[in-house]
Design a protein around this motif. Structure first.
Motif, PDB file in Angstrom:
ATOM      1  N   ARG A 234     -30.621  53.640  19.782  1.00 44.71           N
ATOM      2  CA  ARG A 234     -30.030  52.230  19.083  1.00 44.71           C
ATOM      3  C   ARG A 234     -31.085  51.140  19.464  1.00 44.71           C
ATOM      4  NH1 ARG A 234     -24.459  51.414  22.338  1.00 44.71           N
ATOM      5  NH2 ARG A 234     -23.927  52.903  20.887  1.00 44.71           N
TER       6      ARG A 234
ATOM      7  N   LYS B 162     -35.732  49.517  22.066  1.00 43.60           N
ATOM      8  CA  LYS B 162     -35.036  50.539  21.517  1.00 43.60           C
ATOM      9  C   LYS B 162     -34.504  51.411  22.586  1.00 43.60           C
ATOM     10  CE  LYS B 162     -36.071  53.154  18.075  1.00 43.60           C
ATOM     11  NZ  LYS B 162     -37.147  53.703  17.144  1.00 43.60           N
TER      12      LYS B 162
ATOM     13  N   GLU C 226     -23.217  59.156  25.677  1.00 45.82           N
ATOM     14  CA  GLU C 226     -23.770  57.890  25.545  1.00 45.82           C
ATOM     15  C   GLU C 226     -24.517  57.306  26.698  1.00 45.82           C
ATOM     16  OE1 GLU C 226     -21.354  55.089  23.239  1.00 45.82           O
ATOM     17  OE2 GLU C 226     -22.030  56.405  21.538  1.00 45.82           O
TER      18      GLU C 226
END
Ligand SMILES: [Zn+2]
Length: 110
Positions: free
Chosen positions: A88, A95, A103
């Motif tokens: 992400r 990044k 997650e």
């Protein structure tokens, strides 16, 4: 040729082979053969002959042999297993890689 998704120093979980269930750190990537060398995983023994002139002690040496990338997955300490990662991009442009399941941030890249 597939690009190896792993990076040096990634902690990986072995999902196949004789070291199945173990975790280790990626020491080296070998993109040419789609393999990686993982610390203390896939050890192979080989015999080394003593050579006094070169001050080499003989004996059984153990060394990591390359393991197929398909046999390892990125390890998530939260999940306690091998997981897929997704990346992400943050607002500041950096990044991060996240565990696909929980997650948890696995790594932040600059
Ligand atoms: Zn996780």
């Amino acid at each position: 040729m597939h690009k190896i998704q792993l990076k040096k120093n990634d902690l990986v979980f072995v999902i196949r082979g004789k070291d199945k269930g173990k975790t280790g750190k990626v020491l080296k990537l070998i993109p040419e053969t789609n393999r990686v060398i993982v610390e203390r995983i896939n050890f192979s023994k080989h015999f080394v002959k003593a050579d006094r002139s070169r001050n080499v002690q003989g004996g059984v040496m153990e060394k990591e042999a390359p393991i197929a990338v398909a046999n390892v997955m990125l390890y998530c300490s939260e999940c306690g297993q091998g997981v897929r990662a997704r990346s992400r991009r943050l607002e500041d442009g950096s990044k991060i890689r996240l565990c696909h399941r929980c997650e948890t941030m696995i790594e932040k890249q600059k």
